[in-house]
Design an enzyme around this catalytic site. Sequence first.
Site, PDB file in Angstrom:
ATOM      1  N   ARG A  69       0.842  -1.206   0.000  1.00 41.47           N
ATOM      2  CA  ARG A  69       0.000   0.000   0.000  1.00 41.47           C
ATOM      3  C   ARG A  69       0.877   1.257   0.000  1.00 41.47           C
ATOM      4  O   ARG A  69       0.461   2.311  -0.484  1.00 41.47           O
ATOM      5  CB  ARG A  69      -0.981   0.006   1.189  1.00 41.47           C
ATOM      6  CG  ARG A  69      -1.841   1.272   1.266  1.00 41.47           C
ATOM      7  CD  ARG A  69      -3.177   1.069   1.979  1.00 41.47           C
ATOM      8  NE  ARG A  69      -3.043   0.356   3.228  1.00 41.47           N
ATOM      9  CZ  ARG A  69      -2.547   0.849   4.368  1.00 41.47           C
ATOM     10  NH1 ARG A  69      -2.112   2.090   4.397  1.00 41.47           N
ATOM     11  NH2 ARG A  69      -2.469   0.115   5.449  1.00 41.47           N
ATOM     12  N   TYR A 122     -14.171  17.012 -16.740  1.00 38.49           N
ATOM     13  CA  TYR A 122     -14.611  15.616 -16.780  1.00 38.49           C
ATOM     14  C   TYR A 122     -15.771  15.428 -15.768  1.00 38.49           C
ATOM     15  O   TYR A 122     -15.688  15.926 -14.638  1.00 38.49           O
ATOM     16  CB  TYR A 122     -13.429  14.727 -16.405  1.00 38.49           C
ATOM     17  CG  TYR A 122     -13.766  13.264 -16.368  1.00 38.49           C
ATOM     18  CD1 TYR A 122     -13.998  12.561 -17.547  1.00 38.49           C
ATOM     19  CD2 TYR A 122     -13.866  12.580 -15.164  1.00 38.49           C
ATOM     20  CE1 TYR A 122     -14.307  11.214 -17.510  1.00 38.49           C
ATOM     21  CE2 TYR A 122     -14.177  11.238 -15.128  1.00 38.49           C
ATOM     22  CZ  TYR A 122     -14.407  10.562 -16.307  1.00 38.49           C
ATOM     23  OH  TYR A 122     -14.715   9.233 -16.264  1.00 38.49           O
ATOM     24  N   ASP A 205      -5.338  18.671 -15.357  1.00 44.85           N
ATOM     25  CA  ASP A 205      -5.676  17.318 -15.812  1.00 44.85           C
ATOM     26  C   ASP A 205      -5.323  17.260 -17.298  1.00 44.85           C
ATOM     27  O   ASP A 205      -5.974  17.882 -18.129  1.00 44.85           O
ATOM     28  CB  ASP A 205      -7.174  17.051 -15.587  1.00 44.85           C
ATOM     29  CG  ASP A 205      -7.605  15.656 -16.050  1.00 44.85           C
ATOM     30  OD1 ASP A 205      -6.899  15.059 -16.892  1.00 44.85           O
ATOM     31  OD2 ASP A 205      -8.646  15.174 -15.580  1.00 44.85           O
ATOM     32  N   LYS A 230      -6.509   6.114 -20.216  1.00 47.66           N
ATOM     33  CA  LYS A 230      -6.672   6.631 -21.571  1.00 47.66           C
ATOM     34  C   LYS A 230      -5.388   6.396 -22.391  1.00 47.66           C
ATOM     35  O   LYS A 230      -5.031   5.262 -22.565  1.00 47.66           O
ATOM     36  CB  LYS A 230      -7.087   8.094 -21.510  1.00 47.66           C
ATOM     37  CG  LYS A 230      -8.239   8.362 -20.499  1.00 47.66           C
ATOM     38  CD  LYS A 230      -9.553   7.682 -20.850  1.00 47.66           C
ATOM     39  CE  LYS A 230     -10.558   7.641 -19.716  1.00 47.66           C
ATOM     40  NZ  LYS A 230     -10.941   8.945 -19.176  1.00 47.66           N
TER      41      LYS A 230
HETATM   42  C1  PLP Z   1     -11.411   9.359 -17.895  1.00 43.60           C
HETATM   43  C2  PLP Z   1     -11.025  10.649 -17.330  1.00 43.60           C
HETATM   44  C3  PLP Z   1     -10.885  10.833 -15.935  1.00 43.60           C
HETATM   45  C4  PLP Z   1     -11.189   9.734 -14.940  1.00 43.60           C
HETATM   46  O1  PLP Z   1     -10.280   8.677 -15.053  1.00 43.60           O
HETATM   47  P1  PLP Z   1     -10.615   7.176 -14.579  1.00 43.60           P
HETATM   48  O2  PLP Z   1      -9.354   6.454 -14.901  1.00 43.60           O
HETATM   49  O3  PLP Z   1     -11.802   6.724 -15.382  1.00 43.60           O
HETATM   50  O4  PLP Z   1     -10.904   7.238 -13.127  1.00 43.60           O
HETATM   51  C5  PLP Z   1     -10.483  12.081 -15.495  1.00 43.60           C
HETATM   52  N1  PLP Z   1     -10.248  13.108 -16.326  1.00 43.60           N
HETATM   53  C6  PLP Z   1     -10.387  12.965 -17.665  1.00 43.60           C
HETATM   54  C7  PLP Z   1     -10.122  14.138 -18.545  1.00 43.60           C
HETATM   55  C8  PLP Z   1     -10.775  11.745 -18.212  1.00 43.60           C
HETATM   56  O5  PLP Z   1     -10.927  11.632 -19.534  1.00 43.60           O
END
Ligand code: PLP
Length: 427
Positions: A69, A122, A205, A230
């Site tokens: 962890r 998001y 982000d 992604k």
């Molecule tokens: C998909 C996404 C998230 C969330 O990510 P997860 O891996 O699904 O928790 C956050 N920000 C953006 C821009 C995303 O496309």
Amino acid sequence: MPYHKFQPESLMMSHGHKSGMARGAVKAPIYQTSTFAFETAEQGKDFFELAYGLREPADGEAPGMIYSRLDNPNLEILEKRLCLWDEAGACAAFASGMAAISTTIFEFLKPGDVLLYSSPLYGGTVHFITEVLTRFGIQAVPFYYDQRPEDILRQLKANHQASRVAMIYIETPANPTNTLIDIEAMSRLAKTLSSEKRQVLTVVDNTYMGPLWQHPLQLGADLVLYSATKYIGGHSDVIAGAALGSRELISRIKAMRTFFGSMASPYDAWLLTRSLETLKLRMEKQTRNAQRIARFLQNHPMVERVHYLGLLTEADGEQYRIYERQCSAPGAMLAFDIRGGEKEAFAFLNHLKLVKLAVSLGSTESLAEHPATMTHAGIPEDVMAEMGISEKLVRLSIGVENVRDLIADIEFALEQAAEVREAEMVA
Ligand SMILES: *Cc1c(COP(=O)(O)O)cnc(C)c1O
């Protein structure tokens, strides 16, 4: 060999792993273990002293493994490799993008603080900051891409919020319409809002653009976050996330991660190191495909408008200038307005054969979805309109397939949508 700095794509196959560490294995094994044995009790004491920050490490002393962890060799290798793309001091890997986002925000915000955020964000992030954070007395204040930093500052002052801003949270390009926010300008605003006692952090982000062609830390941001689900994972087979920044900020995030237990598992971390080996190859091919498809769409009679960074021109003014300063390639995410409405958009989506009808993005396979009724369905209608999301809008994430196959698939589906439209006009 004289000094030569290797590029990240050359280091992705080996950085952070020496074959001597694992019986000569060229690839790191999966350290599928919850706990790690200490050689001696004294060593255990040393490891805990470093992990808890009870003393500074001696020269050359590295933290040891204690419990998965807190840390794990696969996590460590992944974090070292992720640092290279963004030239970050440190990285913390997470079980998901949302885990990276929520853990980071919880570490740096407290009751009474204001979180200034770019809208749209998001959907999961919006829900977290407007529904969860507000329960802890944290106020979330949106701003929009067409607001200038000086106007945002004036508005904050007028609302007596300027001295309470603790974080500026940005997503650029915005999902799904690719509108851009100037990271440098917002980082300067964060400095203006900071005082001797309080550093206002700029957090970006960077999921939608990916780690290759936009480097928020070099533009003045303090932290960059990713959904590694992604582009980084890139094969639609793992959920993960990451936060990157200075060693100091990341060590605080890691401490919070320890108590949330939101770290990536050894297997997921291993999968991501495998993915990182082809990150650049994939993203280059995806972007080339997206550029071709954007041009094809632009000339198609069933398409009213294409939202793609690669199509920005001087006529787009400030957006074009931000793109030129901030990004070095247009990426593989695009959206377009189909002629007609939801019926035509659905006919298009229902007739795709190669492109999958699914949310998520950045993967090897191309994906299509309808933001107004899917990813962005929870947003109030007026806000959606402001964001440029209508029932005509279709979002595409372009993969690595043969581009002529993709265009044939898209062309056939557009023809089916055209038939639906004609039938409707006759009726
Ligand atoms: C998909 C996404 C998230 C969330 O990510 P997860 O891996 O699904 O928790 C956050 N920000 C953006 C821009 C995303 O496309």
